[in-house]
Each structure stands twice: as C-alpha cells, then as structure tokens.
Design a protein around this motif. Structure first.
Motif, PDB file in Angstrom:
ATOM      1  N   ASN A 114       0.858  -1.188   0.000  1.00 58.63           N
ATOM      2  CA  ASN A 114       0.000   0.000   0.000  1.00 58.63           C
ATOM      3  C   ASN A 114       0.892   1.234   0.000  1.00 58.63           C
ATOM      4  O   ASN A 114       2.064   1.161   0.348  1.00 58.63           O
ATOM      5  CB  ASN A 114      -0.939  -0.009   1.216  1.00 58.63           C
ATOM      6  N   SER A 115       0.294   2.351  -0.394  1.00 59.05           N
ATOM      7  CA  SER A 115       1.136   3.524  -0.614  1.00 59.05           C
ATOM      8  C   SER A 115       1.769   4.009   0.689  1.00 59.05           C
ATOM      9  O   SER A 115       2.769   4.708   0.661  1.00 59.05           O
ATOM     10  CB  SER A 115       0.324   4.642  -1.262  1.00 59.05           C
ATOM     11  N   VAL A 118      -4.813  -7.955   1.193  1.00 57.17           N
ATOM     12  CA  VAL A 118      -4.701  -6.580   1.689  1.00 57.17           C
ATOM     13  C   VAL A 118      -4.445  -6.632   3.204  1.00 57.17           C
ATOM     14  O   VAL A 118      -5.298  -7.079   3.962  1.00 57.17           O
ATOM     15  CB  VAL A 118      -6.016  -5.804   1.413  1.00 57.17           C
ATOM     16  N   LEU A 128      -2.348  -1.169   7.508  1.00 58.65           N
ATOM     17  CA  LEU A 128      -1.476  -0.105   7.009  1.00 58.65           C
ATOM     18  C   LEU A 128      -0.282   0.149   7.920  1.00 58.65           C
ATOM     19  O   LEU A 128       0.617   0.910   7.580  1.00 58.65           O
ATOM     20  CB  LEU A 128      -2.281   1.189   6.848  1.00 58.65           C
ATOM     21  N   ILE A 183      -6.096   5.110   0.748  1.00 55.16           N
ATOM     22  CA  ILE A 183      -4.906   4.268   0.535  1.00 55.16           C
ATOM     23  C   ILE A 183      -5.336   2.855   0.129  1.00 55.16           C
ATOM     24  O   ILE A 183      -4.792   2.268  -0.808  1.00 55.16           O
ATOM     25  CB  ILE A 183      -4.045   4.237   1.822  1.00 55.16           C
ATOM     26  N   PHE A 184      -6.331   2.326   0.838  1.00 57.86           N
ATOM     27  CA  PHE A 184      -6.822   0.979   0.476  1.00 57.86           C
ATOM     28  C   PHE A 184      -7.384   0.976  -0.946  1.00 57.86           C
ATOM     29  O   PHE A 184      -7.188   0.030  -1.701  1.00 57.86           O
ATOM     30  CB  PHE A 184      -7.909   0.517   1.464  1.00 57.86           C
ATOM     31  N   THR A 187      -4.675   0.551  -3.660  1.00 56.83           N
ATOM     32  CA  THR A 187      -4.186  -0.824  -3.782  1.00 56.83           C
ATOM     33  C   THR A 187      -5.237  -1.716  -4.444  1.00 56.83           C
ATOM     34  O   THR A 187      -4.944  -2.470  -5.376  1.00 56.83           O
ATOM     35  CB  THR A 187      -3.855  -1.384  -2.375  1.00 56.83           C
ATOM     36  N   ALA A 237     -11.083  -0.513   5.028  1.00 59.79           N
ATOM     37  CA  ALA A 237     -10.665  -1.360   3.906  1.00 59.79           C
ATOM     38  C   ALA A 237     -11.880  -1.929   3.177  1.00 59.79           C
ATOM     39  O   ALA A 237     -11.917  -1.968   1.938  1.00 59.79           O
ATOM     40  CB  ALA A 237      -9.772  -2.485   4.431  1.00 59.79           C
TER      41      ALA A 237
END
Ligand code: B12
Length: 819
Positions: free
Chosen positions: A79-80, A121, A124, A142-143, A146, A172
C-alpha cells in the motif's frame, strides 16, 4: 473514483456459491516461507514479486499442489503508506501487477481451473485517529489505490487480513466496495484474550463485517489452532456467512534470535477437528505454516463434515469494542443528547460546547444506558459538521454504541461513514421518499434501522394500521437486501392526555409486530405523558407495560428514577436479572424513601469497570475529557501545589485506567484518550511551573529519554519540566530512543547525568542495554532511572546509579550530583 466493472461473466463458478458448500482452502504462510528462502529482516517481501518471481511462483505452486483453492497474492504490505514510505524500489502498480502475475502463472502451471486469486490486503501499519494520526478517509483512500490496482489485474476476490482494529477493517471494506463489486473476505487477528488490539470481540467483528456485506469473516494469525477454538465458536454463533480460520503453526517463540513455530503439519491437521466442529469452513494457515501443513490439514478436514451454514437472527449494533443485542433484555437508549425541549442543550450546540454534550453522554452511561441517541439538529447550526464532530468525540470517550438520529440524509451518511462500529439508525418510516434515502445507506454502511409506523397517510389510529406500515417497510427493506433482523419497529405513542386510548393502541401494536412479523420493537416512551404533571410516574408504569408486551428497546431518560425503577424491577421479576444481582446493586439508590443507607458517595462506578474516586480531575482524566481536565486543573492550581496535583490526581487517574487496561475493561483507545487528558492537565501545570521557574544560571546539562521500544513519555516529560524548573538545562531525546543516540548525545554534550524512563517490563532490557553502552563509552556519566515498572531491585540489576520513584526524587539526586 468510478467502480471497476467486475460483472463480466466469470470463467469459473462464482466463489460466492462455492464457499457456502463444503470446505474451501486458503494457502498458508507467506512471509515465514520467504524468510526461509533468504528474505532479510526489514526487506520488503512484496519486492520479491519482481526480484524473485520464481520463488513466489514456486510458493504458490506448492500450495496449489497441497490442495489450496484460494491463492493469496504476495501483496500484504503493498500500500502507498507502508510500501512507498519505505522507499519501495518499484512503483506500487508494478509490484501488484507482478504479484498477481505470479499467482496466475502458478495456477496455469498447476493446470487447475478451480482456483481463485485473492488480492491480499494487510493493515497499514498505522493506527487510525483518534488512536493514531491516520485520518479515516485517508485510510480509505490508501486501500482504494491498492484494491483498484489489484482489480485491474483481474483478481477474483479481496482478502482483507490480519486486521487488529475494526475501524481500519471498516475503512478497507468500504474502499473495496467503492472500487469494485468483487466478494470481500475479512479476517482479523484476535489475541489470546479473544479480542482485537483495539478491543473488539468476535461478535462485534461479525456484526460490523456482515453489516458491510462481506462474503466470509474470520480469524487469522496471532495464535495457533488450538487457541482459536473459542473465537471461531463465537464467530460462528453470530455469523450467517462462512467462517474463516487461518492459524499460525502455534505460538511464535524466539530461539537464538530467530522466530520459530512448533506445530508440525500432523498436529496442525488434527487441531482442525475442534475448529471445524466450532463452525470453521474456509480454512488455511498463517505464519509458520507451509504447503505440508495445508496438505495434511486438507486431507484431515475432508474426512469431517462442515457445520451447516444458517441464517442467524441476532439483532446487533456495536461500538468499537462490544455488541449490544436486542434479543436478551430491554435495551436502554439514552435520549439526552437531543436539543428538543432542552434549552441548555440548545445553547451548548450554539456555543459549540462539545464538552457539555460529551458530559450528557457520559452521565447517561454511568446511569446505565446501553446505547446513546445522538441528535444535534438545530436550524441555526450546520448539522452535518456538528454531527461529524460529536460522533467523533463521543466515540473517543465512550464505548457505548450510538444511535444516529437525524432527518438529514447527508448528516446521516456522514455519521454512518465515520462511525466506528455498526450503528443504530434513527430512523426510516413508511414514506417512500424516506425509504429511498435511508435504505441505500443501511445497505452500504450496515446498521440496525428504527422503522417508524408513519407514512404518507400519517400515523394510523389503530394497531392494525401501524402493523400494515411495518409490513410494508419490511418488504421494501428486503428489496434493498436488508435483513429483517436489522429493523426495529417503533409503533409510536401519542399522549394519553390528548387521546385516552393511545396507550392501548401502542401496546397492541407491540404485540402484533411480535406475533405477525417476528419483529423487534423500540419506543420513545415518554411521549405517552406529554401535557401531564409528574410525567415520570406515568412513563415508568407505561414502560413496564410495554416491556411486558415484549418491547426490546426504549428511548428514555436514564436519569429518571421511575424509568430505572421500572427497568430493574421488571428484569428481576422476569428472571432476566439472574439472582436479582442488578436489582440489589441499585435498590438503595432507587428506593423512594431515603432512609436506606446509600453506597459510599465518594466512589462512583466508572464505565471502565474500575472504581473511580469521585473527584472531578480524576474523573475527567479517566474518561478522557481533555478540556475538562485542563479546566479543573486551572481551578485546583488556585489552592493546590503542582506536585500534589501530579502525584495525587494525575498519576492516580492514570493508574486507574492502567489497572482497567490490565483487567481488559479498558481498551487502547480509552487509554490513549486518558493519556491525552492527562497531558492537557499537565500542560496547565507546566505553564505554572515554567512561570515560577528559576531564572539563575544553568546548574548543568542533563539528558532524558524514554528507552527504545517504549512510547510512554508523560512521566519523563514531568521529570524534564521539574528539572528545568530547578535550573537545569535538559536535553530531551524524546521516546523510543536508540541506545546509540543517547551515547552519542552524552559524548557530544559532555553530559554528567542521564535520566532514562521505561514503563514496560519488555523495555527494561533496552534500558539495560543503554546503560551498558553508556558505561562503555562514557564511564563517568551517572544514570538515573524511573518509570512505573521500575523498582530498586530492577535498577540494581541493570546497573543504574540511582532509582528515582518520582520526579522530585530525580531533582534531589541532581541537586546532590551537581552540588
Ligand atoms: C498512558 C499509558 C499509555 C499511553 C502513553 C501515552 C504517552 N504519551 O505516554 C498509550 C495509550 C500510548 C500507551 C500505550 C501502550 N501501553 Co500503556 N500505559 C499507560 C498508563 C495508563 C499510564 C502511564 C503514565 O503516563 N503514568 C503517569 C506517569 C506520570 O507516571 P510514570 O511514567 O510512572 O512517571 C513517574 C515516575 O515513574 C517517575 N519517572 C518516570 N519516568 C522517569 C524518568 C526518569 C529519568 C526518572 C528519574 C523518573 C521517572 O517520575 C514520574 C512522575 O512522578 C500505564 C499504566 C500505569 N499506571 O503506569 C500503562 C502501561 C504502562 N501500558 C502498558 C502497555 C502494555 C501498553 C501497550 C503495549 C498497549 C498495546 N497493546 O499497544 C502500548 C505500548 C506501546 C509502546 N511500544 O510503548 C502496560 C505495561 C505492562 C508492563 N508491565 O509491561 C501498563 C502498565 C498498563 C497495564 N497495566 O497493563 N500506554
């Protein structure tokens, strides 16, 4: 971001169908396998999708040969936030594409066509606000990034795993729902106490996850298979969707600096018998498990019979820690956070007095409310903004579930989105326009919705008329995919002063809704007495009558003695209150005569399950009320010494929450809010200390630090302020400080005294290491240690020069040393 169209005809049978029948098998561990193949500590496993794609493909292939039919892509940390912040060498999109490519190549090589690719996933690695500093919407974003990348590469489902905070899990799941229509599986990491790090129990996880519409829910990581049985049992007692179970190969332990797992494939396989009996149906492994574990487990499990999947009927709402169930006892919904008819509350809204609103919530909690209704609508204020703020602040200080009460769909959506749990929704009614606005929100965010029996034709005068509206609401809800268990009918009550027959109509409606719809019911009880004197007398009796007709919940005033009397006596008489324990506990305070001796007035039971001295500052800190803590401290400073407030109020309050935390009646978010309240009290004290500080020349330089691995810094900050007040220059290295950093500063600044703080048994070794390094490089520097876990014995054991039990003792030691 538009949703990606995932409705293309699927090549295989839809996994939503497969997963319901029989067993489905996930792969096992990934990180531990890669470590075995040479992945170094700190190296990103996701990078290996590109640099070691043969190994990743080989791992998937081995799991497929072992019989797995869902492959987890090697994207746990992709993830970023985690990946890119760690300066990922390759762009996130490249990593995710390669991961999915590896999974697909392995499937192709296996020649199997019954395998599904799950986009893995993971969390974070940062806590969400207010526990951490990551805003909820940022986490969702962010989720989304991805998941969008994964969906574009053609995964079959989204696996959200190892979640230890239900709020992050919600972020998420929402992200996945907003990006695609693929099925979602959620698995959480429950610790040995059977709870998530931030406190949610399995029932809460099921309620939130099912409310959001997951395909399956379960548990992974943390513990071995045998320690998971109770969690799986509870998940399966409440879940209508399949239950997932992916344990570690036992509890991890360290041997020669390496993490090892003891459970062999055979033992692992055998341990699945009780898990399957408990209801696990989607099975796999986590850390320490290998293809051999999955193979042995699959072969064993296929000799067993899965527990049949059933639609569960429990009506559940939750906060971030626990669920409130509407089937077991009448539920009290505190009505005081509502401006209607309350001039002080109205003024608080206009003045933006959040503290007053929070206090209304906490008082109701203390009085015994199970749920708090939140209505902040006033024409002259921005309801959406206020709702957002009040929900955020309330859920930071109370663990009670909230009922979001508004007629504004935007305010409703705002609140439901950021709510940490599965909320109660107040309300929908039989009007088509209202159902069209509210039901999509219930479907998207989950929730239990109060259904008022009013429609375009008004409120029917008969019980049958109200039942008819309720039936229509149930039917329309079903069309939106909302289960009847997520509806609670409020058949409404009118004042008997205006309509003498109204109590009977409402009571009949309660009965009909139970008998004909098997529906749950709720009632705003006090409307019945409008216009009459001593309204509580009528309200209490009517409440008893309604409970006798099966009322499941009441919106009521928990401060009303008559209502609470009705509640406790009813529960005792109906054997809901086992052995009359609750009645006995409250009998004195509810008795009409004041003759009976009351309990110790200096002690009030706190929501945290620990006794709190009845002191405003201690209460404010225990309850996490920042503004109040600061205001009371200002007041106390007029007559008390700073050090007295620190020692006898601030530390005492934190000790109370600390004990609650140990007993698992207080959870991390509450601990954090209390710490913030203590900090805000301390900043007031600090201002006073600084103002009174010595203006003379510096007496010398002292370094202070909280040791590596420890983030507790309140005590260390107090020590720092006091030392400064006595004329020392303090170099504060902060918290979680490497031993090397301490040594480096000591050498550079020629330091005579170092103060080290450690609050956890697990960080005492880091303190010892720091002292060891100091002894080596700066043998003349003295080390003074402190912090809640330290004792004189520990201090001697790790070779410190001085143990200081509190800040003043530190000052005295410095005075001796620098004299
Ligand atoms: C507040 C708090 C937190 C806050 C800290 C916020 C902050 N900025 O400091 C938050 C919520 C972040 C937190 C997190 C955690 N916490 Co905590 N936390 C506490 C709590 C309730 C109070 C600590 C405190 O501030 N006390 C008040 C201050 C003033 O007291 P003090 O530090 O002892 O300081 C005085 C003296 O000791 C001395 N002193 C202190 N430092 C120094 C330094 C020197 C040089 C000297 C001479 C003297 C000295 O002088 C001070 C003033 O008189 C304690 C329980 C407790 N009663 O201690 C648990 C406690 C310390 N936490 C605990 C745990 C387990 C955790 C977590 C691991 C929880 C989790 N699962 O995530 C994490 C740890 C994360 C990490 N890696 O460090 C456990 C530790 C158990 C153990 N024995 O090892 C405790 C004991 C709670 C419990 N009973 O289970 N926590």
């Amino acid at each position: 971001m538009n949703k990606i169209d995932t409705s293309n005809p699927v090549r295989k049978t839809d996994i939503r169908e497969i997963i319901k029948d029989g067993f489905t098998f996930f792969e096992g561990g990934c990180g531990t396998i890669l470590q075995g193949k040479g992945l170094k500590p700190g190296e990103q496993p996701e990078k290996w999708n590109i640099t070691h794609s043969d190994i990743i493909m080989g791992m998937h292939y081995d799991y497929l040969k072992a019989g797995a039919n869902i492959v987890k892509t090697n994207t746990f940390g992709a993830n970023s936030l985690k990946y890119e912040l760690a300066n990922g060498e390759f762009p996130l999109s490249t990593v995710i594409k390669a991961a999915i490519g590896n999974a697909k190549s392995a499937i192709k090589k296996s020649g199997r066509n019954d395998v599904y690719v799950a986009l893995d996933v993971g969390p974070l690695g940062k806590l969400l606000k207010p526990l951490g500093d990551l805003p909820f919407e940022r986490a969702v974003g962010i989720f989304k990034t991805t998941i969008k990348l994964g969906v574009q590469e053609g995964v079959d489902l989204i696996l959200i795993e190892t979640m230890n905070d239900i709020y992050e899990a919600k972020a998420a799941i929402l992200a996945a729902k907003e990006v695609c229509n693929l099925p979602i599986i959620l698995t959480c990491a429950f610790d040995e106490s059977g709870k998530l790090l931030t406190g949610a129990d399995p029932k809460t996880v099921v309620a939130v996850a099912e409310g959001l519409g997951v395909m399956a829910v379960g548990v992974n990581c943390s513990v071995g298979p045998l320690q998971m049985v109770d969690v799986v049992k509870e998940l399966s007692e409440y879940a209508s969707v399949p239950v997932v179970c992916c344990p570690n190969a036992g509890m991890p332990r360290t041997e020669n600096g390496k993490t090892v797992y003891d459970v062999t494939p055979d033992i692992f396989a055998e341990a699945f018998t009780p898990l399957v009996e408990a209801g696990a149906q989607v099975l796999g492994g986590c850390c320490g498990t290998t293809p051999d574990h999955i193979k042995a487990m699959r072969e064993h499990v296929l000799t067993l019979t899965p527990k049949p999947l059933e639609e569960k009927k429990h009506t559940l709402i939750t906060s971030y820690t626990h669920a409130v169930e509407f089937d077991k006892r009448p539920i009290l919904i505190g009505e005081r956070i509502n401006p209607t008819g309350k001039s002080k509350f109205k003024q608080a809204l206009r003045d933006h007095n959040i503290d007053y609103i929070l206090q209304e919530g906490l008082t109701q909690e203390d009085k015994g409310a199970h749920v708090l209704d939140v209505n902040v609508g006033l024409p002259e204020i921005d309801e959406v903004e206020m709702m957002q703020e009040v929900v955020t602040e309330l859920q930071a200080v109370t663990a009670l579930p909230l009922q979001i009460d508004t007629t504004d769909p935007i305010a409703m959506e705002t609140a439901l989105r950021l709510y940490n749990g599965k909320a109660m929704i107040n309300s929908v009614n039989g009007k088509e326009e209202v159902m069209e606005a509210i039901f999509p929100l219930v479907k998207k965010y989950g929730g239990v919705c109060v259904a008022l029996t009013i429609d375009e034709g008004g409120i029917p005068e008969t019980a049958e008329g109200r039942l008819r509206i309720a039936k229509n609401i149930f039917k329309r809800a079903e069309e939106y995919g909302i289960s009847p268990k997520d509806l609670i009918v409020d058949p409404l009550c009118m004042s008997i002063s205006a309509d003498p027959g109204s109590a009977d109509v409402t009571l009949d409606a309660l009965r009909l809704i139970k008998e004909e719809l098997n529906g749950k019911t709720s009632l705003g009880v006090s409307n019945i007495s409008f216009g009459l004197p001593n309204r509580d007398l009528i309200n209490g009796t009517f409440f008893t009558m309604a409970m006798q007709r099966g009322l499941n919940a009441a919106i009521m005033n928990p401060n009303s003695r008559e209502m609470m009397k009705a509640y406790y006596t009813f529960n005792a008489l109906k054997a809901i209150d086992e052995n009359c324990m609750e009645y006995i506990e409250h009998a004195d305070e509810l008795a009409v005569t004041e003759a009976a001796p009351t309990a110790d007035k200096n002690v009030v039971p706190a929501a945290s399950g620990v006794e709190t001295p009845n002191d405003p500052l201690i209460t404010a800190i225990v309850k996490g009320l920042k503004d109040r803590a600061a205001a009371v401290t200002e007041d106390y400073l007029k007559e008390k010494e700073s050090i007295d407030i620190i020692d006898n109020y601030l530390i005492k309050a934190l000790d109370i929450v600390g004990k609650g935390f140990e007993k698992k009646t207080v959870f991390l978010p509450q601990l954090l809010m209390s710490a913030e309240a203590a900090n805000s009290a301390f900043s007031v004290i600090k201002a006073k200390i600084v103002a009174s500080g010595s203006k003379e020349e510096s007496k010398g330089k002292i370094v202070v630090a909280t040791v590596k691995g420890d983030v507790h810094d309140i005590g260390k900050n107090i020590v720092k302020v006091l030392l400064e007040n006595y004329g020392y220059d303090v170099i504060d290295l902060g918290k979680d400080v490497d031993p090397e950093k301490v040594v480096e500063t000591v050498l550079k600044e020629d330091i005579k005294l170092v103060g080290l703080s450690a609050l956890m048994t697990t960080t005492v070794p880091a303190m010892e290491e720091t002292i060891k390094q100091l002894r080596k490089s700066a043998p003349d520097t003295k080390v003074c240690v402190g912090g809640a876990v330290l004792t004189q014995e520990y201090s001697d054991m790790i070779g410190a020069d001085k143990y200081a039990k509190d800040a003043m003792e530190t000052v005295r030691y410095a005075e001796e040393l620098f004299a």
